[in-house]
Write a protein that holds these residues in place. Structure first.
Motif, PDB file in Angstrom:
ATOM      1  N   ARG A  46      34.986  17.916  19.915  1.00 56.50           N
ATOM      2  CA  ARG A  46      36.213  17.169  20.221  1.00 56.50           C
ATOM      3  C   ARG A  46      36.698  17.356  21.654  1.00 56.50           C
ATOM      4  O   ARG A  46      37.592  16.636  22.084  1.00 56.50           O
ATOM      5  CB  ARG A  46      37.325  17.622  19.262  1.00 56.50           C
ATOM      6  N   ALA A  78      27.380  19.369  16.805  1.00 55.70           N
ATOM      7  CA  ALA A  78      28.011  18.055  16.587  1.00 55.70           C
ATOM      8  C   ALA A  78      29.489  18.250  16.250  1.00 55.70           C
ATOM      9  O   ALA A  78      29.980  19.375  16.201  1.00 55.70           O
ATOM     10  CB  ALA A  78      27.283  17.337  15.452  1.00 55.70           C
ATOM     11  N   SER A  79      30.161  17.116  16.054  1.00 52.15           N
ATOM     12  CA  SER A  79      31.604  17.129  15.772  1.00 52.15           C
ATOM     13  C   SER A  79      32.328  17.883  16.887  1.00 52.15           C
ATOM     14  O   SER A  79      33.057  18.842  16.646  1.00 52.15           O
ATOM     15  CB  SER A  79      31.853  17.769  14.393  1.00 52.15           C
ATOM     16  N   ASP A 139      27.592  10.788  21.130  1.00 56.09           N
ATOM     17  CA  ASP A 139      27.874  10.634  19.706  1.00 56.09           C
ATOM     18  C   ASP A 139      28.674   9.333  19.558  1.00 56.09           C
ATOM     19  O   ASP A 139      29.905   9.353  19.588  1.00 56.09           O
ATOM     20  CB  ASP A 139      28.713  11.855  19.278  1.00 56.09           C
ATOM     21  N   LYS A 195      18.098  10.850  10.439  1.00 56.49           N
ATOM     22  CA  LYS A 195      19.198  11.773  10.130  1.00 56.49           C
ATOM     23  C   LYS A 195      19.362  11.831   8.623  1.00 56.49           C
ATOM     24  O   LYS A 195      19.570  10.804   7.962  1.00 56.49           O
ATOM     25  CB  LYS A 195      20.458  11.238  10.809  1.00 56.49           C
ATOM     26  N   PHE A 234      28.602  21.140  12.356  1.00 49.49           N
ATOM     27  CA  PHE A 234      29.773  20.343  12.720  1.00 49.49           C
ATOM     28  C   PHE A 234      30.902  21.264  13.191  1.00 49.49           C
ATOM     29  O   PHE A 234      31.703  21.754  12.393  1.00 49.49           O
ATOM     30  CB  PHE A 234      30.237  19.531  11.501  1.00 49.49           C
ATOM     31  N   ASN A 280      26.272   7.774  13.096  1.00 47.83           N
ATOM     32  CA  ASN A 280      26.455   8.066  11.672  1.00 47.83           C
ATOM     33  C   ASN A 280      27.112   6.833  11.053  1.00 47.83           C
ATOM     34  O   ASN A 280      27.531   5.916  11.785  1.00 47.83           O
ATOM     35  CB  ASN A 280      27.266   9.364  11.462  1.00 47.83           C
ATOM     36  N   ARG A 295      34.761  19.982  12.570  1.00 45.00           N
ATOM     37  CA  ARG A 295      35.206  19.958  11.163  1.00 45.00           C
ATOM     38  C   ARG A 295      35.343  21.373  10.608  1.00 45.00           C
ATOM     39  O   ARG A 295      36.162  21.614   9.723  1.00 45.00           O
ATOM     40  CB  ARG A 295      34.244  19.127  10.314  1.00 45.00           C
ATOM     41  N   THR A 355      23.448  10.037  19.061  1.00 46.05           N
ATOM     42  CA  THR A 355      23.540  10.238  17.609  1.00 46.05           C
ATOM     43  C   THR A 355      24.513   9.207  17.046  1.00 46.05           C
ATOM     44  O   THR A 355      25.538   8.909  17.667  1.00 46.05           O
ATOM     45  CB  THR A 355      24.038  11.658  17.246  1.00 46.05           C
ATOM     46  N   THR A 396      25.900  16.991  21.069  1.00 38.73           N
ATOM     47  CA  THR A 396      26.235  15.564  21.022  1.00 38.73           C
ATOM     48  C   THR A 396      27.743  15.448  21.108  1.00 38.73           C
ATOM     49  O   THR A 396      28.477  16.156  20.412  1.00 38.73           O
ATOM     50  CB  THR A 396      25.660  14.866  19.771  1.00 38.73           C
TER      51      THR A 396
HETATM   52  C1  E4P Z   1      27.017  13.597  14.694  1.00 44.05           C
HETATM   53  O1  E4P Z   1      25.865  13.822  14.456  1.00 44.05           O
HETATM   54  C2  E4P Z   1      28.074  13.750  13.687  1.00 44.05           C
HETATM   55  O2  E4P Z   1      27.929  12.781  12.687  1.00 44.05           O
HETATM   56  C3  E4P Z   1      29.410  13.646  14.364  1.00 44.05           C
HETATM   57  O3  E4P Z   1      29.401  14.507  15.497  1.00 44.05           O
HETATM   58  C4  E4P Z   1      30.598  13.958  13.463  1.00 44.05           C
HETATM   59  O4  E4P Z   1      31.752  13.995  14.253  1.00 44.05           O
HETATM   60  P1  E4P Z   1      33.235  14.007  13.610  1.00 44.05           P
HETATM   61  O5  E4P Z   1      33.398  15.269  12.850  1.00 44.05           O
HETATM   62  O6  E4P Z   1      34.135  13.926  14.801  1.00 44.05           O
HETATM   63  O7  E4P Z   1      33.322  12.792  12.737  1.00 44.05           O
END
Ligand code: E4P
Length: 214
Positions: A166, A163-164, A6, A83, A129, A28, A132, A26, A183
């Protein structure tokens, strides 16, 4: 169990892609902005590197997203995954692209109802996500689990791309909870290699090797 990076930082991606363990990338708008580069330059470099699956985010109204998607798909061919946002417009474009067999990734998924709609729109991937959701005191991994088990019980082909992410724990638990793809930022991928007992074991073995050669 696919691992995507990512990131839009091509020098870090280059270093990690050489491990042979990365299946895609990925990006963004935030990551592209952080790279300080034109998105097309980033995608081109990743394509030259051999990355087989690159998520490229489009924006605007239905017409704008559709046109941008067509340009990206014709320039980058099989490596392009378009996307799209989890919106009415995003899903309209998703339906059109999926009829043309262009890969799509519906992003900004935070609930099971959203994942149901994205699957009905023919999305190749949905991106819940995790981080988040966790930030809002909602268990991101539970959303991953709910989407994955629903898709598998209904025989839906849309894949769950967590995604997202950490940290390593969330990456691993996403797989446990049914994600086909995770990702992760480069530092999380690098952390997957590490264990203090591996380091300690290596030290012991090295000392024994040294002792034998004395
Ligand atoms: C990937 O596809 C997402 O855009 C990304 O994982 C968002 O990550 P974040 O919440 O750390 O910004």
């Amino acid at each position: 169990m696919k691992i995507f990076l990512d990131s839009a930082d091509t020098s870090i991606i280059k270093k990690l892609y050489c491990t042979g363990l990365i299946d895609g990338v990925t990006t963004n708008p935030t990551l592209i902005r952080k790279s300080g580069r034109d998105p097309i330059d980033v995608y081109s470099e990743l394509q030259e590197l051999g990355v087989p699956d690159i998520s490229m985010e489009v924006s605007g109204d239905v017409g704008e997203m559709y046109d941008e998607a067509q340009k990206l798909a014709s320039q980058f061919g099989q490596v392009a995954t378009i996307k799209l946002p989890m919106t009415v417009d995003g899903l309209l474009v998703c339906q059109q692209l999926s009829k043309q067999l262009i890969r799509t990734n519906v992003t900004l998924i935070f609930s099971i109802p959203q994942a149901i709609l994205a699957a009905k729109a023919g999305a190749t991937y949905v991106s819940p996500f995790v981080g988040r959701l966790d930030d809002q005191q909602i268990a991101g991994l539970e959303v991953v689990r709910g989407i994955s088990s629903l898709y598998s019980s209904k025989g839906i082909r849309t894949q769950v791309l967590a995604a997202s992410i950490r940290n390593v724990h969330r990456a691993v638990r996403s797989f446990y909870n049914g994600a086909q793809i995770v990702t992760m930022p480069p530092n999380v991928f690098e952390d997957m290699y590490n264990h203090m007992l591996t380091d300690a074991g290596l030290d012991i073995f090295q000392k024994d090797i040294n002792a034998m050669s004395n």
